[in-house]
Design an enzyme around this catalytic site. Structure first.
Site, PDB file in Angstrom:
ATOM      1  N   GLN A 113       8.868  -9.590  -0.313  1.00  0.00           N
ATOM      2  CA  GLN A 113       8.939  -9.617  -1.773  1.00  0.00           C
ATOM      3  C   GLN A 113       7.742 -10.403  -2.325  1.00  0.00           C
ATOM      4  OE1 GLN A 113      12.323 -10.462  -0.107  1.00  0.00           O
ATOM      5  NE2 GLN A 113      12.136  -8.260   0.053  1.00  0.00           N
ATOM      6  N   LYS A 154       1.120  -6.618   1.450  1.00  0.00           N
ATOM      7  CA  LYS A 154       1.317  -7.613   2.526  1.00  0.00           C
ATOM      8  C   LYS A 154       1.203  -6.973   3.904  1.00  0.00           C
ATOM      9  CE  LYS A 154       5.265  -8.687   0.638  1.00  0.00           C
ATOM     10  NZ  LYS A 154       5.167  -7.988  -0.665  1.00  0.00           N
ATOM     11  N   GLY A 166       6.132  -8.356  -5.564  1.00  0.00           N
ATOM     12  CA  GLY A 166       6.241  -7.582  -4.329  1.00  0.00           C
ATOM     13  C   GLY A 166       5.247  -6.430  -4.293  1.00  0.00           C
ATOM     14  N   ASP A 167       5.141  -5.789  -3.122  1.00  0.00           N
ATOM     15  CA  ASP A 167       4.288  -4.611  -2.936  1.00  0.00           C
ATOM     16  C   ASP A 167       2.809  -4.889  -3.199  1.00  0.00           C
ATOM     17  OD1 ASP A 167       6.664  -3.221  -2.409  1.00  0.00           O
ATOM     18  OD2 ASP A 167       6.925  -2.715  -4.522  1.00  0.00           O
ATOM     19  N   GLY A 169       9.513  -3.276   2.096  1.00  0.00           N
ATOM     20  CA  GLY A 169       8.876  -2.079   2.642  1.00  0.00           C
ATOM     21  C   GLY A 169       7.405  -2.392   2.766  1.00  0.00           C
ATOM     22  N   HIS A 170       6.948  -2.658   3.983  1.00  0.00           N
ATOM     23  CA  HIS A 170       5.564  -3.068   4.209  1.00  0.00           C
ATOM     24  C   HIS A 170       4.817  -1.933   4.902  1.00  0.00           C
ATOM     25  CE1 HIS A 170       6.812  -7.610   4.084  1.00  0.00           C
ATOM     26  NE2 HIS A 170       7.113  -6.941   2.987  1.00  0.00           N
ATOM     27  N   THR A 223      15.344 -11.362  -6.416  1.00  0.00           N
ATOM     28  CA  THR A 223      16.126 -11.110  -5.218  1.00  0.00           C
ATOM     29  C   THR A 223      16.937 -12.372  -4.905  1.00  0.00           C
ATOM     30  OG1 THR A 223      16.074 -10.184  -2.976  1.00  0.00           O
ATOM     31  CG2 THR A 223      14.300 -11.743  -3.546  1.00  0.00           C
ATOM     32  N   THR A 282      12.665   2.640  -1.722  1.00  0.00           N
ATOM     33  CA  THR A 282      13.575   3.439  -2.548  1.00  0.00           C
ATOM     34  C   THR A 282      12.924   4.687  -3.148  1.00  0.00           C
ATOM     35  OG1 THR A 282      12.958   2.138  -4.478  1.00  0.00           O
ATOM     36  CG2 THR A 282      14.883   1.388  -3.240  1.00  0.00           C
ATOM     37  N   GLY A 283      11.578   4.772  -3.089  1.00  0.00           N
ATOM     38  CA  GLY A 283      10.883   5.923  -3.688  1.00  0.00           C
ATOM     39  C   GLY A 283      10.805   5.867  -5.206  1.00  0.00           C
TER      40      GLY A 283
HETATM   41  P1  GDP Z   1       3.865  -4.664   0.665  1.00  0.00           P
HETATM   42  O1  GDP Z   1       5.322  -4.516   0.409  1.00  0.00           O
HETATM   43  O2  GDP Z   1       3.293  -5.883   0.005  1.00  0.00           O
HETATM   44  O3  GDP Z   1       3.506  -4.618   2.128  1.00  0.00           O
HETATM   45  O4  GDP Z   1       3.147  -3.428  -0.033  1.00  0.00           O
HETATM   46  P2  GDP Z   1       3.614  -1.880   0.057  1.00  0.00           P
HETATM   47  O5  GDP Z   1       3.338  -1.378   1.418  1.00  0.00           O
HETATM   48  O6  GDP Z   1       4.988  -1.712  -0.476  1.00  0.00           O
HETATM   49  O7  GDP Z   1       2.650  -1.225  -1.017  1.00  0.00           O
HETATM   50  C1  GDP Z   1       1.256  -1.344  -0.931  1.00  0.00           C
HETATM   51  C2  GDP Z   1       0.626   0.055  -0.850  1.00  0.00           C
HETATM   52  O8  GDP Z   1      -0.760  -0.043  -1.120  1.00  0.00           O
HETATM   53  C3  GDP Z   1       0.728   0.686   0.518  1.00  0.00           C
HETATM   54  O9  GDP Z   1       0.867   2.080   0.338  1.00  0.00           O
HETATM   55  C4  GDP Z   1      -0.618   0.360   1.168  1.00  0.00           C
HETATM   56  O10 GDP Z   1      -1.011   1.306   2.151  1.00  0.00           O
HETATM   57  C5  GDP Z   1      -1.531   0.442  -0.014  1.00  0.00           C
HETATM   58  N1  GDP Z   1      -2.720  -0.413  -0.011  1.00  0.00           N
HETATM   59  C6  GDP Z   1      -2.889  -1.683   0.461  1.00  0.00           C
HETATM   60  N2  GDP Z   1      -4.116  -2.138   0.137  1.00  0.00           N
HETATM   61  C7  GDP Z   1      -4.720  -1.143  -0.553  1.00  0.00           C
HETATM   62  C8  GDP Z   1      -6.003  -1.018  -1.193  1.00  0.00           C
HETATM   63  O11 GDP Z   1      -6.826  -1.924  -1.215  1.00  0.00           O
HETATM   64  N3  GDP Z   1      -6.261   0.171  -1.831  1.00  0.00           N
HETATM   65  C9  GDP Z   1      -5.366   1.196  -1.851  1.00  0.00           C
HETATM   66  N4  GDP Z   1      -5.699   2.313  -2.507  1.00  0.00           N
HETATM   67  N5  GDP Z   1      -4.172   1.104  -1.262  1.00  0.00           N
HETATM   68  C10 GDP Z   1      -3.854  -0.047  -0.632  1.00  0.00           C
HETATM   69  P1  IMO Z   2       8.287  -5.994  -0.468  1.00  0.00           P
HETATM   70  O1  IMO Z   2       8.476  -6.958   0.668  1.00  0.00           O
HETATM   71  C1  IMO Z   2       9.258  -4.917  -4.588  1.00  0.00           C
HETATM   72  C2  IMO Z   2      13.256  -6.044  -6.032  1.00  0.00           C
HETATM   73  C3  IMO Z   2      14.205  -4.909  -6.373  1.00  0.00           C
HETATM   74  C4  IMO Z   2      14.993  -5.552  -7.499  1.00  0.00           C
HETATM   75  C5  IMO Z   2      15.117  -7.001  -7.036  1.00  0.00           C
HETATM   76  C6  IMO Z   2      16.433  -7.330  -6.335  1.00  0.00           C
HETATM   77  O2  IMO Z   2       8.088  -4.584  -0.036  1.00  0.00           O
HETATM   78  O3  IMO Z   2       7.253  -6.482  -1.412  1.00  0.00           O
HETATM   79  P2  IMO Z   2      17.375  -6.749  -3.918  1.00  0.00           P
HETATM   80  O4  IMO Z   2      17.613  -5.443  -3.247  1.00  0.00           O
HETATM   81  O5  IMO Z   2      16.412  -7.632  -3.188  1.00  0.00           O
HETATM   82  O6  IMO Z   2      18.643  -7.478  -4.285  1.00  0.00           O
HETATM   83  O7  IMO Z   2      16.699  -6.367  -5.330  1.00  0.00           O
HETATM   84  O8  IMO Z   2      14.044  -7.228  -6.139  1.00  0.00           O
HETATM   85  N1  IMO Z   2      12.680  -6.014  -4.669  1.00  0.00           N
HETATM   86  C7  IMO Z   2      11.428  -5.642  -4.391  1.00  0.00           C
HETATM   87  N2  IMO Z   2      10.451  -5.180  -5.189  1.00  0.00           N
HETATM   88  N3  IMO Z   2       9.014  -5.139  -3.278  1.00  0.00           N
HETATM   89  C8  IMO Z   2       9.973  -5.630  -2.474  1.00  0.00           C
HETATM   90  O9  IMO Z   2       9.728  -5.984  -1.188  1.00  0.00           O
HETATM   91  C9  IMO Z   2      11.260  -5.877  -3.009  1.00  0.00           C
HETATM   92  N4  IMO Z   2      12.422  -6.337  -2.500  1.00  0.00           N
HETATM   93  C10 IMO Z   2      13.284  -6.433  -3.523  1.00  0.00           C
HETATM   94  O10 IMO Z   2      13.503  -3.769  -6.786  1.00  0.00           O
HETATM   95  O11 IMO Z   2      14.234  -5.546  -8.671  1.00  0.00           O
HETATM   96 MG    MG Z   3       6.648  -3.079  -0.360  1.00  0.00          MG
END
Ligand code: GDP
Ligand code: IMO
Ligand code: MG
Length: 426
Positions: free
Chosen positions: A223, A16, A12-13, A40-41, A238, A304-305
């Site tokens: 995720q 996306k 995840g993260d 959290g996108h 998850t 969640t921070g």
């Molecule tokens: P997601 O859950 O897959 O949508 O990803 P998140 O939003 O949780 O976390 C990705 C973080 O990386 C966000 O704060 C984006 O703004 C940031 N981000 C995405 N691409 C880049 C990149 O190429 N460089 C940097 N420094 N940040 C990026």
């Molecule tokens: P995005 O879409 C990162 C993780 C939680 C935990 C496990 C199970 O932003 O990439 P849950 O609440 O789904 O039952 O938790 O999955 N988790 C994520 N980790 N990015 C996410 O979403 C996540 N959604 C759930 O931290 O380990």
């Molecule tokens: Mg995320």
């Protein structure tokens, strides 16, 4: 066919939100298919930062239709709050957001049961987001959940809600928790549900009509592959299929309609919550990857921070993801973060009990004892230039990208070097 999916290749993260926003420039419809407000996108538009949890990231593009598909578990209170937060910041959502009548509802007791179950697990807890995701999918599979179609008639919904709340309060008492106040809980949920009624739609029929009419549909995974309930690091996952199969069952579109499967790969690895993480680092290298929390892109959870665990890129994980999702286009994100290092490591295999393997093991206890086998590559140690193509990257950065492509035997579609739309090389 004009249906594509976008899937996270790690835990995840991966970024996306940013890449969906870019691909949405050439999409008519963006669909969330699984998960819920655990996602959290983040999308960064100039100085404006959007954190989307339930609403597809396509909402930021005027004229793009957004669908919350049948596979998503949808919390009415969270959805109402998210919609309110977008008011005045994005084009009107009326007529361009639809919630599936087959989607299951996350209700206040699901979140309480999630937290109580985690508490009971103590040191072996999963580290869930406490958004009620697992308990809602449990009710769905147990065939006692509440679906959004039941909210079309508020009187019938109220009766169903009351009886479910009583059952849930009994369960909460058994788990040692504080029962929910009946009237206040009902008032809060019903007022949100009443506001959201206009969005409830037969999204299966709607999406098939879109495809028939030649509209371009993008399925937004939430995720990542390693959190998939089948293919991830079970039980530290998850409760949904976060892989491409979940995009199909969670939207009602058919697998034969899929053209491209975009895979999202962060240039290093992060994970939030418990569970195996073979290339995890601690100490100064992890701190450099994570950042201090000063920048919005530093590795602290969007939902969640929590500080994210960080480590080197793991290509065993990436290949597992490329295989199970049939990924044909890879987007690498956060390459800029690696500019800080003299040299970089990439994991190409695991050593388990003296044996080398490049296949991802099913067993969490095997993963605990696996040692990553690393290849070392030179760093580039300079800020990445504002470039439009990968060929303009410094040589060492291009080498890093090319090594990923050669290992995975897949094309790299884009490389991101910052959170903004324009900080992307194709
Ligand atoms: P997601 O859950 O897959 O949508 O990803 P998140 O939003 O949780 O976390 C990705 C973080 O990386 C966000 O704060 C984006 O703004 C940031 N981000 C995405 N691409 C880049 C990149 O190429 N460089 C940097 N420094 N940040 C990026
Ligand atoms: P995005 O879409 C990162 C993780 C939680 C935990 C496990 C199970 O932003 O990439 P849950 O609440 O789904 O039952 O938790 O999955 N988790 C994520 N980790 N990015 C996410 O979403 C996540 N959604 C759930 O931290 O380990
Ligand atoms: Mg995320």
């Amino acid at each position: 066919m004009t249906v594509s999916a976008l899937i996270g290749m790690q835990w995840g993260d991966e970024g996306k939100g940013k890449i969906v926003d870019i691909l949405a420039e050439r999409a008519d419809v963006v669909v969330r298919c699984q998960g819920g407000a655990n996602a959290g996108h983040t999308v960064v538009l100039g100085s404006d930062v959007f954190a989307l949890h339930l609403i597809p990231s396509g909402i930021l593009r005027d004229g793009v239709i957004c669908v919350i598909g049948n596979g998503v578990v949808v919390d009415p209170v969270r959805l109402d709050t998210e919609l309110t937060g977008l008011q005045g910041r994005v084009a009107d959502t009326t007529g361009r957001l639809f919630v599936s009548d087959r989607a299951h509802m996350v209700l206040p007791w699901h979140k309480i049961i999630d937290a109580l179950a985690e508490g009971k697990l103590g040191a072996s807890s999963i580290g869930t987001t406490k958004q009620g995701i697992g308990p809602t999918y449990i009710d769905k599979v147990k065939r006692c959940g509440i679906r959004w179609n039941q909210a079309r008639n508020l009187d019938k919904f109220r009766a169903r809600f009351r009886s479910a709340l009583q059952d849930a309060n009994n369960m909460i008492a058994l788990l040692g928790g504080e029962p929910l106040p009946e009237q206040a809980t009902e008032d809060e949920v019903l007022s949100c549900v009443a506001k959201l009624q206009p969005y409830i739609t037969d999204t299966v029929a709607y999406l098939h009509n879109c495809v028939r009419d030649g509209k371009r549909v993008l399925l937004e995974g939430a995720q990542g592959t390693m959190l998939d309930v089948d293919f991830g690091t079970y039980p530290f996952v998850t409760s949904s299929n976060t892989t491409v199969g979940g995009c199909v069952t969670g939207s009602g579109l058919a697998p034969t309609m899929l053209r491209d499967v975009h895979g999202l790969l962060k240039a290093f690895t992060t994970r939030v919550g418990s569970g195996p993480f073979p290339t995890e680092l601690d100490g100064p290298e992890a701190d450099l990857l994570r950042g201090t929390g000063k920048n919005q892109w530093d590795e602290f959870g969007t939902t969640t921070g929590r500080p994210r665990r960080c480590g080197w890129l793991d290509l065993v994980v990436a290949r597992h993801a490329a295989r199970v999702n049939g990924i044909n286009k890879i987007h690498i994100t956060k390459l800029d973060i690696l500019s800080q290092f003299d040299e970089l490591k990439i994991c190409t295999a695991y050593r388990i009990d003296g044996q080398e393997t490049a296949d991802f093991p099913a067993d969490a206890s095997e993963l605990d004892k696996c040692e990553p086998v690393y290849e070392t590559l030179p760093g580039w140690k300079c800020d990445l230039p504002a470039c439009k193509t990968v060929s303009e990257l410094p040589e060492a950065a291009a080498n890093y990208v090319n090594r990923i492509a050669s290992y995975l035997e897949r094309d790299i579609a884009s490389v991101s070097y910052g959170p903004g739309r324009e900080q992307t090389a194709f």
